[in-house]
Design a protein around this motif. Sequence first.
Motif, short mmCIF file in Angstrom:
data_model
loop_
_atom_site.label_atom_id
_atom_site.label_comp_id
_atom_site.label_asym_id
_atom_site.label_seq_id
_atom_site.Cartn_x
_atom_site.Cartn_y
_atom_site.Cartn_z
N ASN A 231 29.39 -87.09 30.58
CA ASN A 231 29.08 -88.45 31.05
C ASN A 231 27.71 -88.54 31.70
OD1 ASN A 231 29.42 -87.16 33.49
ND2 ASN A 231 31.23 -88.34 34.10
N ARG A 263 30.17 -93.25 24.42
CA ARG A 263 31.09 -94.08 25.19
C ARG A 263 32.43 -94.25 24.49
NH1 ARG A 263 26.09 -98.12 26.69
NH2 ARG A 263 25.46 -97.05 28.63
N GLU A 266 34.21 -91.10 25.23
CA GLU A 266 34.66 -91.04 26.62
C GLU A 266 35.92 -91.87 26.82
OE1 GLU A 266 32.80 -91.41 31.08
OE2 GLU A 266 32.49 -93.07 29.69
N ARG A 270 39.35 -90.51 28.40
CA ARG A 270 40.05 -91.10 29.54
C ARG A 270 41.51 -91.36 29.21
NH1 ARG A 270 35.45 -94.52 30.41
NH2 ARG A 270 36.63 -96.20 29.40
N THR A 275 37.89 -85.52 30.97
CA THR A 275 36.50 -85.93 30.93
C THR A 275 36.00 -85.81 29.49
OG1 THR A 275 35.62 -83.71 31.32
CG2 THR A 275 36.15 -85.05 33.26
N LEU A 276 34.85 -86.41 29.22
CA LEU A 276 34.26 -86.28 27.89
C LEU A 276 33.98 -84.82 27.57
CD1 LEU A 276 33.01 -87.28 25.28
CD2 LEU A 276 30.97 -87.98 26.58
#
Length: 333
Positions: A231, A263, A266, A270, A275-276
Amino acid sequence: MSYVAAENRYESVDYPRVGRSGLRLPAISLGLWNNFGSDRPLDTQRAILRRAFDLGITHFDLANNYGPDAGAAESNFGTVFARDFRPYRDEMIISSKAGYDMWPGPYGDFGSRKYLLSSLDQSLDRMGLDYVDIFYHHRPDPETPIEETMGALATAVQSGRALYAGISNYDPEQTAAAHAALAEHKIPLLIHQPRYNMFDRHIENGLFPVLDDLGMGSIVFSPLAQGLLTNRYLDGIPADSRAAEGRWINSETISDTYLERARGLEEIARGRGQTLAQLALTWVLRQPQVTSALIGASSVTQLENSLGALDGAALTDDEVTAIDEFAVDGTAR
């Protein structure tokens, strides 16, 4: 105070076998490519290395040219090894490589016997070791016969300066040729270290079946794409980031297309409670040919976050399909 390793260090990490060999590597290994040179405090490096071993990371991956300056990472690792890890040498897998430009003149680059064995001796001296567990040829040499290069790796193993031989950055055809050349010395080619991540999927085009056929394992480098699969850049370019530094990536890398895909990934992460970065590691480790993912770390916190990937659930088929929409080969290249 002298270092004593954590008693529970083997409780939370899996150790898959490397291909059809007896060697096991931790599912996540620590690479000393970018954060262990002369530009980083030794105390920070020492804290990361100690915490990694306490958390079950037994494999530390280096190369002759890691720094800056070239050789600095091996020298720094050697300092920490002498202070903290010497009693644990038999619990550790330490690897090094040679293949990129290292010293002036015609004998300090690529894949000649002269270069590889000289470089290995220098690496052992910098780290204060009698042997490395794995010695890699770091990249193919278009001019030196593969028989000479693999013959040098065979000598490294036969002389006791390395226990296993590996290659990095070889394509499928070069991998098969290297395996055959080393087999003439009755030494197996143990492992391949290619680049692999959601934005660089080139090894999916032929390498995996070759590894299966030859009984080799792989340890993939840059699974987080130099931080692009974290991120870190989703809300701008931090002043202390690699993109700001410009050595490996730059501000042009952080394009609208990259941001849209990162994004999207990500959001999937989530939804999985990850986390990414953790999702990116889970994704590369889903491949049965991938024995280990090689991460870097600039802090203990970053290291611990990456290791959290091992706590995540396996990806479902639907999740892999959803990821494929955003995990596009060539992104940010």
